[in-house]
Design an enzyme around this catalytic site. Structure first.
Site, mmCIF file in Angstrom:
data_model
loop_
_atom_site.group_PDB
_atom_site.id
_atom_site.type_symbol
_atom_site.label_atom_id
_atom_site.label_comp_id
_atom_site.label_asym_id
_atom_site.label_seq_id
_atom_site.Cartn_x
_atom_site.Cartn_y
_atom_site.Cartn_z
ATOM 1 N N LYS A 119 39.485 -11.981 117.520
ATOM 2 C CA LYS A 119 40.363 -12.940 116.850
ATOM 3 C C LYS A 119 39.938 -14.361 117.112
ATOM 4 O O LYS A 119 40.087 -15.219 116.246
ATOM 5 C CB LYS A 119 41.820 -12.736 117.285
ATOM 6 C CG LYS A 119 42.464 -11.518 116.639
ATOM 7 C CD LYS A 119 43.977 -11.567 116.766
ATOM 8 C CE LYS A 119 44.613 -10.353 116.102
ATOM 9 N NZ LYS A 119 46.056 -10.287 116.355
ATOM 10 N N LYS A 201 37.320 -0.388 108.756
ATOM 11 C CA LYS A 201 38.737 -0.008 108.689
ATOM 12 C C LYS A 201 39.421 -0.667 107.487
ATOM 13 O O LYS A 201 39.094 -1.804 107.129
ATOM 14 C CB LYS A 201 39.389 -0.491 109.997
ATOM 15 C CG LYS A 201 40.824 -0.054 110.169
ATOM 16 C CD LYS A 201 41.385 -0.588 111.479
ATOM 17 C CE LYS A 201 42.871 -0.819 111.312
ATOM 18 N NZ LYS A 201 43.545 -1.353 112.470
ATOM 19 N N LYS A 204 44.326 -5.378 105.730
ATOM 20 C CA LYS A 204 45.015 -6.216 104.748
ATOM 21 C C LYS A 204 44.350 -7.578 104.594
ATOM 22 O O LYS A 204 44.574 -8.274 103.624
ATOM 23 C CB LYS A 204 46.500 -6.347 105.074
ATOM 24 C CG LYS A 204 46.838 -6.950 106.407
ATOM 25 C CD LYS A 204 48.362 -6.929 106.587
ATOM 26 C CE LYS A 204 48.751 -6.418 107.958
ATOM 27 N NZ LYS A 204 50.115 -5.972 108.060
#
Ligand code: TRP
Length: 337
Positions: A119, A201, A204
């Site tokens: 992140k 994966k 969204k």
């Protein structure tokens, strides 16, 4: 005897972030299973808005997304009469416990978290302290309820491991206080991959709109996304190494129809990928249709939603206050008169 000891059921806790609409991956891998666990376990489910602000959020959007995520959680089968369903920021005990636990968490431990590294690479302009201490808050979520089991995806395993270490360390230092939680990996909790790059994966945040199916997508959108799904240059519908795209579509089809890989292979023997993709799209759309209509019904009933939220946060508060008071006594804080 504590409330928890009187109920023989084990306690389960999980949380989901209120960022955008849930994906088919969130639904199949997580939220759908939560509903199935409500009878066997004492279940507590939470929309984690405190976690969400570790990345930049627009306040109005966060507020709307949080309400939507709550309604979606109920639409996916969480029954607020069977489970404690609430919004994280409505129970201040999470944030309070998080502070105490952060003093039993080592900098080096947090520095090893792979999600923090990912992140901070993705949000290089906003590497805030909350992003770094995020796993401590997650530990507080779980330990505040003395949860036995935590349904999580593979990406959260390292965080749960940390929560266990924090619990053990605190217990050793201050005496038995926390239940050491176990991960719960549901049997049917498949990991769904991107429809456009099946080695990644389903996410969204994918830039390619066709990579990810959202549970509120309408039927045409779902069909279109599946028709465009990336497969391979063969023509046989079978589960085999190297056929990532087909494997993923078979997994999805299996999850929504309950069919085994062999049954799926037999069903599409002699048919082309085109027919198969359409069938997967149809099955997913049919499977999600009731979730979508229930979401619409709930969203139109704000009074009911607000009542559920209020009840859920009150229950959550009461469950955690006792544990927090015990923690405060254990660490040596004076009684509040
Ligand atoms: N960190 C989790 C995620 O991003 C969400 C989460 C927050 C959570 N607190 C939790 C999951 C406690 C399980 C238990 O998916």
């Amino acid at each position: 005897m504590s409330e928890q000891e009187m109920t023989a059921k084990k306690r389960i806790f999980s949380g989901i972030q209120p960022t955008g609409v849930f994906t088919l991956g969130n639904y199949i891998g997580a939220v759908r299973n939560w509903g199935a666990l409500q009878d066997a376990y004492e279940s507590i489910y939470c929309i984690v808005d405190l976690h969400a602000i570790t990345v930049m959020q627009e306040p109005a959007k966060l507020r709307a997304n949080t309400m939507r995520a709550y309604a979606l959680m109920l639409a996916c089968g969480i029954d607020p009469k069977k489970s404690v369903a609430f919004i994280q920021s409505h129970n201040p005990n999470h944030a309070e416990l998080s502070w105490v636990l952060s003093c039993s968490t080592m900098f080096g431990e947090l520095n090893r978290m792979t999600q923090f590294k990912d992140k901070s690479a993705r949000h290089a302009d906003n590497i805030n302290a909350g992003l770094f201490t995020y796993p401590v808050l997650m530990a507080a979520d779980i330990l505040a309820y003395n949860a036995d089991l935590v349904p999580i995806g593979a990406d959260q395993k390292q965080h749960l491991e940390l929560a266990r270490n924090i619990a053990v360390r605190f217990n050793q230092r201050f005496g038995d206080t926390f239940t050491v939680p176990e991960p719960y990996m549901p049997k049917t909790g498949a990991r769904l991959m991107s429809l456009q790059d099946p080695t990644k994966k389903m996410s969204k945040s994918d830039e390619n709109v066709n990579a990810c199916v959202f549970i509120l997508d309408d039927k045409d959108t779902i069909l279109r996304k599946f028709r465009r799904a990336v497969t391979d240059s063969e023509s046989e519908v079978c589960y085999r190494e190297g056929k990532d795209g087909i494997n993923n579509l078979m997994t999805i089809y299996g999850c929504v129809t309950g069919k085994t890989m062999d049954e799926i292979t037999a069903e599409f023997a002699g048919k082309g990928y085109g027919d198969f993709k359409t069938a997967v799209g149809e099955a997913v759309a049919d499977h999600l249709a009731p979730v979508r209509s229930e979401f619409e019904r709930l969203s139109a009933d704000k009074a009911y939603l607000n009542e559920c939220i209020a009840i859920g946060s009150e229950q959550a508060y009461r469950m955690t206050r006792k544990i927090l008071s015990k923690v405060y006594r254990r660490v040596g804080f004076t009684d509040r008169k």
